[in-house]
Design a protein around this motif. Structure first.
Motif, mmCIF file in Angstrom:
data_model
loop_
_atom_site.group_PDB
_atom_site.id
_atom_site.type_symbol
_atom_site.label_atom_id
_atom_site.label_comp_id
_atom_site.label_asym_id
_atom_site.label_seq_id
_atom_site.Cartn_x
_atom_site.Cartn_y
_atom_site.Cartn_z
ATOM 1 N N LEU B 152 0.857 -1.188 0.000
ATOM 2 C CA LEU B 152 0.000 0.000 0.000
ATOM 3 C C LEU B 152 0.893 1.239 0.000
ATOM 4 C CD1 LEU B 152 -2.541 -0.995 2.817
ATOM 5 C CD2 LEU B 152 -2.876 -1.212 0.353
ATOM 6 N N LEU B 153 0.808 2.013 -1.067
ATOM 7 C CA LEU B 153 1.656 3.192 -1.172
ATOM 8 C C LEU B 153 0.786 4.438 -1.129
ATOM 9 C CD1 LEU B 153 3.815 1.936 -4.177
ATOM 10 C CD2 LEU B 153 4.434 1.844 -1.755
ATOM 11 N N ASP B 154 1.060 5.334 -0.189
ATOM 12 C CA ASP B 154 0.297 6.570 -0.076
ATOM 13 C C ASP B 154 1.223 7.737 -0.416
ATOM 14 O OD1 ASP B 154 -1.589 8.424 0.423
ATOM 15 O OD2 ASP B 154 -1.837 7.985 2.559
ATOM 16 N N GLU B 155 1.078 8.240 -1.615
ATOM 17 C CA GLU B 155 1.954 9.301 -2.118
ATOM 18 C C GLU B 155 3.416 9.003 -1.814
ATOM 19 O OE1 GLU B 155 0.351 13.051 -0.950
ATOM 20 O OE2 GLU B 155 -1.583 12.544 -1.785
ATOM 21 N N PRO B 156 3.913 7.949 -2.422
ATOM 22 C CA PRO B 156 5.218 7.425 -2.010
ATOM 23 C C PRO B 156 6.417 8.258 -2.407
ATOM 24 C CG PRO B 156 4.399 6.207 -3.898
ATOM 25 C CD PRO B 156 3.312 7.146 -3.488
ATOM 26 N N THR B 157 6.311 9.085 -3.422
ATOM 27 C CA THR B 157 7.540 9.709 -3.906
ATOM 28 C C THR B 157 7.828 11.069 -3.282
ATOM 29 O OG1 THR B 157 6.262 10.537 -5.769
ATOM 30 C CG2 THR B 157 7.570 8.547 -6.122
ATOM 31 N N ALA B 158 6.881 11.594 -2.512
ATOM 32 C CA ALA B 158 7.102 12.912 -1.899
ATOM 33 C C ALA B 158 8.384 12.880 -1.076
ATOM 34 C CB ALA B 158 5.914 13.270 -1.020
ATOM 35 N N GLY B 159 9.273 13.818 -1.358
ATOM 36 C CA GLY B 159 10.509 13.905 -0.583
ATOM 37 C C GLY B 159 11.683 13.153 -1.182
ATOM 38 N N LEU B 160 11.421 12.289 -2.173
ATOM 39 C CA LEU B 160 12.528 11.554 -2.781
ATOM 40 C C LEU B 160 13.095 12.340 -3.963
ATOM 41 C CD1 LEU B 160 11.207 7.874 -2.975
ATOM 42 C CD2 LEU B 160 12.757 8.857 -1.275
ATOM 43 N N ASP B 161 14.429 12.332 -4.092
ATOM 44 C CA ASP B 161 15.009 13.008 -5.255
ATOM 45 C C ASP B 161 14.774 12.135 -6.503
ATOM 46 O OD1 ASP B 161 17.224 11.157 -5.664
ATOM 47 O OD2 ASP B 161 18.038 11.982 -3.805
ATOM 48 N N PRO B 162 14.941 12.728 -7.704
ATOM 49 C CA PRO B 162 14.607 12.006 -8.937
ATOM 50 C C PRO B 162 15.329 10.666 -9.080
ATOM 51 C CG PRO B 162 14.976 14.306 -9.408
ATOM 52 C CD PRO B 162 15.328 14.110 -7.969
ATOM 53 N N LEU B 163 16.593 10.620 -8.652
ATOM 54 C CA LEU B 163 17.349 9.380 -8.738
ATOM 55 C C LEU B 163 16.714 8.296 -7.870
ATOM 56 C CD1 LEU B 163 20.033 8.202 -9.909
ATOM 57 C CD2 LEU B 163 21.047 8.773 -7.689
ATOM 58 N N MET B 164 16.343 8.691 -6.642
ATOM 59 C CA MET B 164 15.725 7.739 -5.713
ATOM 60 C C MET B 164 14.335 7.340 -6.181
ATOM 61 S SD MET B 164 17.455 6.478 -3.492
ATOM 62 C CE MET B 164 19.179 6.693 -3.795
ATOM 63 N N GLN B 165 13.636 8.290 -6.796
ATOM 64 C CA GLN B 165 12.320 7.959 -7.347
ATOM 65 C C GLN B 165 12.457 6.849 -8.384
ATOM 66 O OE1 GLN B 165 9.782 11.077 -8.686
ATOM 67 N NE2 GLN B 165 10.122 12.351 -6.894
ATOM 68 N N ARG B 166 13.505 6.970 -9.216
ATOM 69 C CA ARG B 166 13.712 5.966 -10.251
ATOM 70 C C ARG B 166 14.013 4.608 -9.623
ATOM 71 N NH1 ARG B 166 18.458 6.995 -14.320
ATOM 72 N NH2 ARG B 166 19.482 5.755 -12.718
ATOM 73 N N ASN B 167 14.912 4.611 -8.622
ATOM 74 C CA ASN B 167 15.213 3.357 -7.914
ATOM 75 C C ASN B 167 13.960 2.762 -7.297
ATOM 76 O OD1 ASN B 167 17.808 3.794 -8.556
ATOM 77 N ND2 ASN B 167 18.578 3.991 -6.468
ATOM 78 N N PHE B 168 13.170 3.655 -6.716
ATOM 79 C CA PHE B 168 11.957 3.219 -6.039
ATOM 80 C C PHE B 168 10.981 2.562 -7.018
ATOM 81 C CE2 PHE B 168 7.564 4.390 -4.856
ATOM 82 C CZ PHE B 168 7.423 3.566 -3.762
ATOM 83 N N PHE B 169 10.750 3.205 -8.146
ATOM 84 C CA PHE B 169 9.804 2.636 -9.114
ATOM 85 C C PHE B 169 10.310 1.316 -9.677
ATOM 86 C CE2 PHE B 169 8.145 7.088 -9.586
ATOM 87 C CZ PHE B 169 6.946 6.792 -9.000
ATOM 88 N N LYS B 170 11.615 1.231 -9.869
ATOM 89 C CA LYS B 170 12.215 -0.013 -10.344
ATOM 90 C C LYS B 170 11.967 -1.124 -9.316
ATOM 91 C CE LYS B 170 16.626 -1.587 -12.083
ATOM 92 N NZ LYS B 170 17.753 -1.682 -11.179
#
Lengths: 264, 291
Positions: B152-170
């Motif tokens: 369950l992800l509730d607005e998961p990317t807030a606060g993550l930098d673009p690089l981390m967002q990419r890692n996260f989505f991967k």
């Protein structure tokens, strides 16, 4: 076990602070006593005071120039200190998770809410016992130089037992308020107001015979230090009443906490 | 098999609206988007799934079990990443993660270190020394270390930098494709939902206004058309099905819904220098539902 240890660690600082308060308070009290100890002039001064004033400070039932009498007068202050710490620990250990917004972590772990309440109650109980032992130890250490007799020691033990029951009553009240009050900011203030309210009730109940029934509503009157000293016993009626209050509070805590919305 | 089944779920906070009569289901292995602006009821829905709050009506089942009767069992299979993470401040990251892992009755140590590596998380620091983004990383590791069946992800990317967002989505994609985890993805950042999700529900003021396949949603919707020509006359395009007609810089752009041949004929009536026809972004569809 993991919750228990984490909570214990998180609450250690608070126990130490309360420990220091109790040590300072008890030591200061005994320092005052050194002026009364075996001093007949003091008795003469006290005799001249109005009886109502003496009653208000519990000075009528005790001979203040003896160490046991002094402890009898101090009992209510010990009771206040230990009860305030207990009620605050109780309410805080539950409500702080909402205050710090950690409920979204702790209550999404795969454990029932009731278990959390149980473990937290145990930790707060450990803290209460810790503070009681500190109180006991400091009292013993300070009293030692007056070479008290065995009556003093059994009186002190009875006082500690009474204080422990008081702690458990107020801890249960605190846990209940932490569980039941929806807005965490209110649970601490309600807890302390309730405690002070029952304390004033205990004073009022002693002022007039017609108000005597009020003593059932104030845990501070359940264990009369004069009875503890002169009759060396605890009134069993009030032990049962205390157990009842604790049971009702804990039952209420489990029921309300298991069913209520977390305030996030 | 449905992992999440929600039936007429309703939540009021006193008189204030949370969500009203929400019904949907999410199948095993789906990445399901849950889209709406702040205050639409996204977090309320997720908090109901975690039984942090109790419903005013309706039912919610996860893995076939009632969320409000079998809370602890269900939470064992859920990985929850709240929009803002709060942990016990005075603990070290590693102690907190091990603490969390200790509740799942299995050894999560290996996965814990793998995830910390992927999210580039410093395990030795204290929680209260961490920035907002770093706390979020702790949340991601904590939410995934027990390899939950439902994420369950509730607005998961807030606060993550673009690089981390990419890692996260991967990472989420791997959890979904390799391990078969179902993902419930709530967000108001439509680009990321569009990239990740197969199906999406749009929630507006506590009610669901549309549940659709991402592809169908884009297909059945407006086309974004832009025509460039010398001396273009935008009045020609003012026909049924055309909206937001605009002329700028020698080009006409508009949204069109209807028979594509009709608009093609109008475009080809006169000489044009360029034509682009695009599917709308989720954002544009979304704005449509919110107008």
């Amino acid at each position: 076990m993991n919750i228990f240890l984490r909570e214990l660690k998180a609450n250690l600082k608070s126990l130490l602070i309360w420990g220091v308060i109790v040590i300072l308070f008890v030591s200061e009290g005994f320092a005052e006593f050194s002026a009364f100890a075996g001093n007949p002039e003091m008795l003469a001064i006290l005799d001249q005071m109005p009886p109502a004033l003496l009653a208000a400070f519990n000075l009528d039932a005790f001979n203040l120039t003896t160490i046991a009498g002094f402890l009898g007068v101090m009992f209510i202050y010990f009771a206040l200190l230990l009860s305030i710490s207990a009620v605050m620990w109780g309410s805080d250990i539950i409500s702080k998770e909402e205050r710090d917004k950690t409920v979204e972590f702790s209550l999404t772990l795969p454990i029932p809410r009731g278990r959390l309440v149980t473990v937290k109650t145990l930790v707060a109980t450990v803290n209460c016992i810790g503070l009681l032992i500190i109180t006991w130890g400091v009292s013993l250490a300070n009293a030692a130089k007056y070479q008290p007799d065995s009556q003093f020691y059994s009186f002190l033990s009875l006082c500690m037992l009474a204080l422990f029951i008081l702690q458990m009553i107020f801890l249960a009240v605190g846990i209940f308020l932490g569980c039941a009050v929806k807005h965490y900011k209110r649970s601490n203030s309600v807890a302390v107001s309730l405690l002070l309210g029952t304390y004033f009730l205990s004073i009022v109940s002693g002022l007039d015979k017609d108000l005597g029934f009020l003593k059932y509503f104030s845990p501070f009157t359940y264990f009369d230090p004069a009875m503890l000293l002169h009759e060396s016993r605890i009134d069993i009626t009030f032990v049962w009443l205390s157990a009842g209050i604790i049971a009702v509070c804990m039952f209420g805590a489990y029921v309300t906490y298991s069913k209520r919305d977390m305030y996030i | 098999m449905s992992i999440i089944e929600v039936d007429n779920l309703t939540k009021y906070y006193g008189k204030a609206r949370g969500i009203i009569d929400i019904s949907f289901s999410v199948d095993e292995g789906e990445i399901f988007g849950f889209v709406g602006p702040n205050g639409a009821g996204k977090s309320t829905t997720i908090r109901l799934f975690c039984s942090l709050i109790y419903p005013s009506g309706g039912t919610a089942k996860i893995l076939g079990k009632d969320c409000f009767k079998h809370g602890p069992e269900i939470r064992r299979e859920i990985g929850y990443l709240p929009s803002e993470v709060f942990y016990y401040d005075r603990m070290k990251v590693i102690d907190l993660l091990k603490y969390s892992a200790s509740f799942y009755g299995k050894d999560c140590t290996k996965r814990l270190y793998e995830l910390a590596e992927i999210m580039d998380l410093d395990l030795k620091r204290r929680i209260d020394d961490l920035s907002y983004g770093n706390k979020k990383k702790v949340g991601i590791v904590q939410g995934l270390l027990h390899q939950p069946e439902l994420i369950l992800l509730d607005e998961p990317t807030a606060g993550l930098d673009p690089l981390m967002q990419r890692n996260f989505f991967k990472l989420i994609r791997e959890e979904n494709e390799e391990r078969g985890a179902t993902v419930f993805f709530s967000s108001h950042i439509l680009g990321e939902v569009q990239r990740m999700c197969g199906r999406v529900a749009i929630i507006k003021e506590g009610r669901i206004v549309k549940i659709e396949d991402m592809k169908t949603l884009q297909k059945d919707n407006y086309k974004k058309i832009r025509v460039t020509a010398d001396d273009v006359d935008e009045k020609r395009f003012d026909v049924d099905g055309v909206r937001n007609l605009e002329k700028d810089n020698g080009a006409v752009s508009f949204f069109y819904v209807g028979d594509i041949n009709v608009i093609m004929r109008i475009i080809s009536e006169k000489e044009v220098s360029d034509v682009t026809i695009e599917e709308p972004t989720l954002e544009e569809i979304f704005m449509h539902y919110y107008e």
